[in-house]
Design an enzyme around this catalytic site. Structure first.
Site, mmCIF file in Angstrom:
data_model
loop_
_atom_site.group_PDB
_atom_site.id
_atom_site.type_symbol
_atom_site.label_atom_id
_atom_site.label_comp_id
_atom_site.label_asym_id
_atom_site.label_seq_id
_atom_site.Cartn_x
_atom_site.Cartn_y
_atom_site.Cartn_z
ATOM 1 N N ARG A 256 0.528 -1.049 -0.236
ATOM 2 C CA ARG A 256 0.057 -0.464 -0.471
ATOM 3 C C ARG A 256 1.088 1.062 0.341
ATOM 4 O O ARG A 256 1.892 1.167 1.270
ATOM 5 C CB ARG A 256 -1.199 0.416 0.990
ATOM 6 N N GLU A 285 -2.261 8.252 -6.502
ATOM 7 C CA GLU A 285 -2.611 7.311 -7.512
ATOM 8 C C GLU A 285 -3.374 8.484 -8.749
ATOM 9 O O GLU A 285 -3.921 8.702 -8.186
ATOM 10 C CB GLU A 285 -2.365 6.190 -8.012
ATOM 11 N N HIS A 302 1.043 0.332 -9.559
ATOM 12 C CA HIS A 302 -0.757 -0.617 -8.862
ATOM 13 C C HIS A 302 -1.094 -1.694 -10.084
ATOM 14 O O HIS A 302 -2.423 -1.527 -9.758
ATOM 15 C CB HIS A 302 -1.401 0.819 -8.408
#
Length: 336
Positions: A256, A285, A302
């Site tokens: 994370r 992001e 990600h």
């Protein structure tokens, strides 16, 4: 039947099974129209009038606080830091997740990033593209101490993938006693060693053991993070902790964003206190920060879960939870 909003991105990119399952069971489905990760207020604006949400890592606090219709959040993935669970309980919103489907994809990406960092694969690729050919040297995983922070589903799978590399040590750090899991991996390591001996390979035996955080940070040649983002892990890897790492070591985060303080990591890299890093997750992001300026940093989007099979499994499991819920059946992976 329910109206279902899908906020996660991507959704059903390579496999339509999840969407077909929802529609076949009579649900009306609307998918994230923005083609990117939605911001908290965008989730609220788009999903407030829906009965169920199939979510990714979007912050769902405004939605749960502002919707009077929402009954279910079905999370595509395992992390729950973006879901306000106490508020969900207060507002009678059920939550489900898909804890197992993501593990193979994330663990394999982690191993790939280890190889890339140690052997400078991405650097060599970039050099060729600008007309250089330095043939950079690197190190083998088989000669390294690998540190794994968090020995749950993904951390344990990373350790199992390392069996074929036979690092000198696998160091495990977890808040729980992982003696049973470590014994399982150690037994497998013994089998690998016996097999290699029969094949005439004279590789040393790998030792796997549980250590505290200080030893993990100070001893690991590669340290890979596999813990959730919680109050006690937020900014866990700050300047003071990272400066304890060896100058030759690498740091990997596929867990994370927010566990590593990105500003502090910049300073650590800028002062050459570690050899490099690989990040698949970020505080914000898409990522546009300064870490992209380092040649010894690998940045991915990600995408730990984004293998075709694992992503399809996650989406299908999340869709199946929606169908179960509105049929009045028990959820398979209920959180609250």
């Amino acid at each position: 039947m329910a109206n279902v909003f899908v906020s996660t991105f991507p959704f059903c990119r390579s496999d339509k099974k999840a969407l077909d399952h929802l529609i076949a069971n009579g649900h009306q489905v609307e998918i994230n129209p923005l083609g990117r990760k939605m911001k908290p207020n965008e989730v609220l604006e788009n999903a407030k009038d829906f009965d169920a949400l199939i979510a990714g890592t979007e912050d769902l606090t405004p939605l749960v606080a502002g919707s009077t219709r929402l009954k279910l959040i079905s999370r595509v993935g395992v992390g729950l830091d973006s879901v306000p669970l106490d508020l969900c309980i207060k507002n009678s919103v059920s939550v489900a997740y898909t804890p197992d489907a993501v593990s193979p994809a994330v663990s394999e990406l982690t191993i790939g990033l280890m190889v890339d960092l140690m052997r400078q694969v991405s650097l060599a690729d970039r050099e060729i593209r600008i007309g250089q050919w330095t043939r950079p040297y690197g190190n083998r995983i088989g000669k390294a101490k690998i540190g794994i922070l968090g020995f749950g589903r993904i951390g344990k799978r990373v350790a199992s993938h390392l069996l074929g590399f036979l690092p000198t040590e696998i160091l495990v750090c977890d808040v729980l006693n992982k003696a049973k899991e470590i014994e399982e991996i150690q037994n497998l390591l013994e089998e690998v060693y016996v097999l290699n001996s029969k094949l005439g390979k004279k590789w040393g035996k790998t030792v796997i053991r549980q250590v505290n955080l200080d030893e993990l940070v100070e001893s690991s040649d590669i340290l890979t993070i596999h813990v959730p983002l919680l109050e006690n892990t937020k900014n866990m890897f700050n300047y003071n902790l990272m400066q304890k790492m060896k100058p030759s070591s690498f740091l990997i985060n596929t867990a994370r964003g927010g566990i590593i303080n990105e500003d502090d990591l910049f300073e650590i890299l800028n002062s050459k206190k570690i050899a490099g890093a690989a990040l698949d997750v970020f505080e914000e992001e898409p990522y546009f920060g300064l870490l992209k300026n380092f040649e010894n940093v690998i940045l991915t989007q990600h995408m730990g879960s984004c293998s075709n099979d694992c992503r399809a499994d996650m989406e299908t499991e999340a869709a199946e939870e929606v169908v179960r819920f509105f049929k009045g059946e028990p959820l398979a992976s209920k959180v609250v």
